[in-house]
Design a protein around this motif. Structure first.
Motif, PDB file in Angstrom:
ATOM      1  N   LEU A   1      -5.494   1.382  -2.484  1.00  0.00           N
ATOM      2  CA  LEU A   1      -6.290   2.602  -2.461  1.00  0.00           C
ATOM      3  C   LEU A   1      -7.780   2.289  -2.488  1.00  0.00           C
ATOM      4  O   LEU A   1      -8.572   2.869  -1.732  1.00  0.00           O
TER       5      LEU A   1
ATOM      6  N   CYS B   1      -0.850   2.394   0.064  1.00  0.00           N
ATOM      7  CA  CYS B   1      -0.688   2.891  -1.310  1.00  0.00           C
ATOM      8  C   CYS B   1       0.482   3.869  -1.382  1.00  0.00           C
ATOM      9  O   CYS B   1       1.322   3.791  -2.278  1.00  0.00           O
TER      10      CYS B   1
ATOM     11  N   LEU C   1      -2.942   0.614  -6.435  1.00  0.00           N
ATOM     12  CA  LEU C   1      -4.343   0.935  -6.715  1.00  0.00           C
ATOM     13  C   LEU C   1      -5.277   0.053  -5.895  1.00  0.00           C
ATOM     14  O   LEU C   1      -6.303   0.525  -5.380  1.00  0.00           O
ATOM     15  N   LYS C   2      -4.921  -1.219  -5.747  1.00  0.00           N
ATOM     16  CA  LYS C   2      -5.728  -2.142  -4.941  1.00  0.00           C
ATOM     17  C   LYS C   2      -5.783  -1.660  -3.489  1.00  0.00           C
ATOM     18  O   LYS C   2      -6.846  -1.661  -2.862  1.00  0.00           O
TER      19      LYS C   2
ATOM     20  N   TRP D   1      -4.900   3.858   2.155  1.00  0.00           N
ATOM     21  CA  TRP D   1      -4.125   4.864   1.443  1.00  0.00           C
ATOM     22  C   TRP D   1      -2.693   4.952   1.958  1.00  0.00           C
ATOM     23  O   TRP D   1      -1.776   5.300   1.195  1.00  0.00           O
TER      24      TRP D   1
END
Length: 343
Positions: free
Chosen positions: A272, A280, A269-270, A277
């Motif tokens: 993203l 991620c 999440l961090k 991405w």
């Protein structure tokens, strides 16, 4: 006693041009130098044959990464000690003798590393190994002198020789007999964290791993994959899961795996939120790889766990390094107020 410096090369002609001369200079009469080439497509091999005809070349048939590359090459090397040295490491005078002398006196030491400083900023520790490696209760690696991306200045604060959980693969001294006895590196890892996995197996088998700061080297880093490469992110997260599942004590295994599912999700999440991405997605891929190959990975654990496990708890940081770093602002090893076993 025979010592072999084995440098694994893949398309690294420029690094060999820059760093090999000092390896030759400061190893004369002490160790044999061997270059294991991982099927390079540049002019590395011709460069070595033309400029270093006395250096032995081992030509691997494919680029199997760090793990398979070394495993294949070391089957052909007859020595009591291997020094596994990255091609982007600058060595200094007297870098071999202090470590070998200590290992000769204590046969329970299976692996060791020098103090590793940054080639670009020589007053700072280097990311890959600093002054010896550890892991926390959830399996996250860190070092004396480096926690996550925070690199400390070397002010001789970590000049004491100590037992460590893992020694860096960028400059690892290892007993050949023990290396082969434990099956060498896990070739599934390809690259990244294979040295931590090996050191965990060494410790589970009752051997010691130490950092001896009387020797020091300087590491450039990022010679194969840059730090922000999604492929590197994938290998780091996947290999960490493999390493934990293979080696962690049974009583802690599922607790660690569940915690890592949550913590790696936070890391994804961090990435993203930072707009990374691809990184991620790499974290997600790493977990799906682990779950998709669980049966085979579980069989590896069963094979490894035949070896009696000794108590390594004193060398595992008993708290979360993620919590300490991000929430408690503990950016240095000394700020953890934790004293692992002294050698």
């Amino acid at each position: 006693m025979k010592i072999a410096i084995v440098i694994l090369n893949w398309n690294g002609k420029k690094l060999l041009e820059q760093f090999l001369p000092k390896v030759v200079e400061f190893s004369k009469g002490i160790a044999e130098i061997i270059i294991a080439d991982n099927d390079s497509k540049d002019d590395s091999v011709n460069f070595l044959r033309d400029n270093y005809p006395s250096i032995r070349l081992i030509l691997n048939k494919e680029n199997g990464g760090f793990a398979k590359g070394y495993n294949d090459a070391l089957k052909e090397v007859d020595a009591e000690y291997y020094i596994l040295l990255n091609s982007d490491v600058e060595v200094a005078s007297n870098w071999i003798q202090p470590i070998i002398e200590v290992m000769e006196k204590d046969k329970t030491i299976a692996a060791s590393q020098p103090k590793m400083l940054s080639f670009k900023e020589k007053e700072k520790f280097e990311y890959a190994g600093a002054a010896g490696g550890f892991i926390d209760k959830w399996g996250y690696p860190f070092c004396r002198g480096r926690i996550f991306g925070s690199l400390e200045e070397d002010k001789n604060q970590y000049d004491e020789m100590i037992n460590v959980f893992w020694a860096t693969g960028a400059c690892m001294f290892v007993r050949s007999e023990v290396f082969h006895q434990l099956g060498g590196f896990d070739e599934e890892f390809f690259a990244h964290m294979e040295e931590i996995d090996l050191c965990w197996r060494l410790r589970n088998a009752g051997y010691k791993v130490i950092c001896n700061p009387a020797s020091k080297v300087y590491h450039l880093g990022g010679g194969t994959l840059p730090k922000n490469n999604p492929r590197k992110t994938f290998l780091n997260f996947r290999n960490n899961l493999l390493m934990i599942y293979k080696n962690a004590p049974a009583k802690d295994l599922w607790k660690i795996c569940i915690a890592r599912l949550f913590l790696d999700g936070v890391a994804g999440l961090k990435f993203l939120l930072e707009g990374n991405w691809k990184d991620c997605f790499a974290v997600t891929r790493a977990h799906f790889y682990f779950y998709g190959n669980f049966r085979r990975i579980n069989n590896k654990r069963k094979w490894i766990q035949v070896t009696p496990i000794t108590n390594t708890i004193k060398l595992i940081y008993p708290h979360s390094i993620v919590f300490a770093y991000y929430l408690q602002n503990k950016k240095t090893f000394s700020s953890l107020n934790w004293n692992p076993d002294k050698h």
